[in-house]
Design a protein around this motif. Structure first.
Motif, short mmCIF file in Angstrom:
data_model
loop_
_atom_site.label_atom_id
_atom_site.label_comp_id
_atom_site.label_asym_id
_atom_site.label_seq_id
_atom_site.Cartn_x
_atom_site.Cartn_y
_atom_site.Cartn_z
N ASN A 1 102.18 -25.00 7.76
CA ASN A 1 101.42 -24.32 6.72
C ASN A 1 102.31 -23.80 5.58
N GLY A 2 101.68 -23.68 4.42
CA GLY A 2 102.38 -23.16 3.26
C GLY A 2 101.53 -22.09 2.60
N THR A 3 101.81 -21.84 1.33
CA THR A 3 101.07 -20.85 0.55
C THR A 3 100.58 -21.49 -0.75
N PRO A 4 99.28 -21.47 -1.03
CA PRO A 4 98.20 -20.97 -0.18
C PRO A 4 98.00 -21.84 1.06
N ASP A 5 97.10 -21.43 1.91
CA ASP A 5 96.90 -22.11 3.19
C ASP A 5 96.47 -23.56 3.02
N ILE A 6 96.90 -24.37 3.98
CA ILE A 6 96.41 -25.75 4.13
C ILE A 6 95.38 -25.73 5.24
N SER A 7 94.16 -26.18 4.97
CA SER A 7 93.11 -26.07 5.98
C SER A 7 91.98 -27.06 5.74
N ILE A 8 91.09 -27.15 6.73
CA ILE A 8 89.93 -28.05 6.68
C ILE A 8 88.72 -27.30 7.19
N ASP A 9 87.60 -27.38 6.46
CA ASP A 9 86.33 -26.86 6.93
C ASP A 9 85.58 -27.96 7.68
N TYR A 10 84.98 -27.61 8.80
CA TYR A 10 84.17 -28.58 9.54
C TYR A 10 82.97 -27.87 10.15
N ALA A 11 82.01 -28.65 10.63
CA ALA A 11 80.84 -28.09 11.30
C ALA A 11 80.41 -29.00 12.43
N CYS A 12 79.88 -28.40 13.50
CA CYS A 12 79.32 -29.16 14.62
C CYS A 12 77.92 -28.64 14.91
N GLY A 13 77.01 -29.57 15.15
CA GLY A 13 75.63 -29.21 15.42
C GLY A 13 75.14 -29.80 16.73
N ILE A 14 74.25 -29.09 17.40
CA ILE A 14 73.57 -29.58 18.59
C ILE A 14 72.16 -29.99 18.16
N PHE A 15 71.76 -31.18 18.55
CA PHE A 15 70.48 -31.74 18.12
C PHE A 15 69.63 -32.09 19.33
N VAL A 16 68.32 -31.90 19.20
CA VAL A 16 67.36 -32.37 20.18
C VAL A 16 66.39 -33.29 19.46
N ASP A 17 66.34 -34.54 19.92
CA ASP A 17 65.53 -35.56 19.25
C ASP A 17 65.89 -35.65 17.77
N ASP A 18 67.22 -35.55 17.51
CA ASP A 18 67.79 -35.64 16.15
C ASP A 18 67.39 -34.48 15.25
N LYS A 19 66.87 -33.39 15.83
CA LYS A 19 66.53 -32.18 15.07
C LYS A 19 67.55 -31.10 15.40
N LEU A 20 68.09 -30.46 14.37
CA LEU A 20 69.13 -29.46 14.53
C LEU A 20 68.58 -28.21 15.22
N VAL A 21 69.22 -27.80 16.31
CA VAL A 21 68.81 -26.58 17.01
C VAL A 21 69.91 -25.52 17.01
N ASN A 22 71.15 -25.93 16.70
CA ASN A 22 72.25 -24.96 16.69
C ASN A 22 73.40 -25.55 15.88
N LEU A 23 74.09 -24.71 15.10
CA LEU A 23 75.22 -25.19 14.28
C LEU A 23 76.29 -24.11 14.18
N ARG A 24 77.54 -24.54 14.21
CA ARG A 24 78.67 -23.65 13.98
C ARG A 24 79.61 -24.29 12.96
N GLN A 25 79.99 -23.48 11.97
CA GLN A 25 80.91 -23.93 10.91
C GLN A 25 82.21 -23.16 11.06
N ARG A 26 83.33 -23.90 11.07
CA ARG A 26 84.63 -23.25 11.25
C ARG A 26 85.67 -23.86 10.31
N ASN A 27 86.86 -23.22 10.32
CA ASN A 27 87.97 -23.67 9.49
C ASN A 27 89.19 -23.89 10.38
N LEU A 28 89.79 -25.06 10.26
CA LEU A 28 91.04 -25.38 10.97
C LEU A 28 92.19 -25.20 9.99
#
Length: 271
Positions: free
Chosen positions: A163-190
């Motif tokens: 890492n350097g300054t400013p930070d080096i990072s990536i935003d991502y998200a993962c979702g849980i789906f039922v019958d391809d419909k979103l029921v839960n999602l979390r967004q985070r930064n690596l």
């Protein structure tokens, strides 16, 4: 006297003829009864193990073993449920070592994430999301009153530099789906760390209530949302390693599904 004579004639008929029909002229077995039968005493079944006759135990039923095999006695057990209480009816767990990867050019084109990431959103309306193949599985629901819990765990890694300054990072998200419909999602930064190719453990728990009765398909899909000061060769890996400092065994994904229901259909258990 008449009953005794009838029984004698029936016994004689069975001994002299290969097949006897009662209320039928074309019997399909040694004794073929076309009508109701009342048993006033006992039923015995041959035990082929020791050639004895078995009358079974109290509350047992006769179960067919298929053509050519004698029936056997089985105990019928129906679980006892208290009304209006939830019970764990279905549970299963799945794993995947294949994972998914995103290059630096595979960012999601979703602009207004606050309106796109809503409960019930179809995965087709979320460009850039990729499913983790081994976590796409069927689940079963037997009651209209249910609570389905999901526990998803994986490892997220990118071949980031120190890492350097400013930070080096990536935003991502993962979702849980039922019958391809979103029921839960979390967004985070690596975020890059003091060591190259940093990785984190991603845990996610979701719940959906009152799925319709029947079979449903559950899946997990993730997306690379944005990157900050990353080089063109930086790969984001979810459920798979992006560099050699860890392996696919460490990064594998898992999904646990528990369906709690107020029982409406009772499935007897025979043993």
């Amino acid at each position: 006297m008449k009953h005794s004579i009838s029984i004698l004639f029936l016994a004689a008929g069975l001994s002299l003829s290969a097949q006897v029909g009662i209320n039928t002229d074309s019997p399909n077995a040694k004794l073929d009864v076309n009508g109701d039968i009342n048993f006033r005493d006992k039923i015995s079944v041959l035990n082929v193990m020791d050639n004895t006759l078995s009358q079974g135990n109290n509350d047992q039923i006769l179960v067919s073993q298929g053509e050519g095999y004698p029936p056997i006695w089985k105990s019928l057990r129906i679980p006892e449920y208290e009304p209006n209480k939830f019970y764990l009816i279905f549970n299963n767990s799945f794993s995947d070592k294949t994972g998914i990867k995103f290059t630096n050019n595979e960012h999601s084109s979703i602009a207004a994430k606050n309106t796109a990431f809503t409960k019930g959103a179809n995965i087709s309306s979320l460009p850039g999301f990729k499913k983790i193949a081994g976590l796409s599985q069927p689940i079963s629901v037997f009651s209209t009153d249910s609570k389905t819990y999901f526990q998803f765990e994986t490892v997220v890694q990118a071949n980031l530099p120190v890492n350097g300054t400013p930070d080096i990072s990536i935003d991502y998200a993962c979702g849980i789906f039922v019958d391809d419909k979103l029921v839960n999602l979390r967004q985070r930064n690596l975020k890059a760390s003091s060591a190259a190719s940093t990785f984190i453990t991603h845990n996610q728990i979701g719940i959906v209530t009152n799925l319709s009765k029947g079979q449903h398909n559950v899946s997990v899909a993730c997306s690379r949302l944005a990157s900050y000061r990353t080089a063109s060769d930086v790969v984001l890996a979810i459920g798979i390693n992006a560099d050699t400092n860890i392996n696919s065994f460490i990064t594998q994904s898992s999904l646990k599904v528990d369906v709690y229901e107020i029982p409406q259909v009772f499935n007897p258990i025979i043993n």
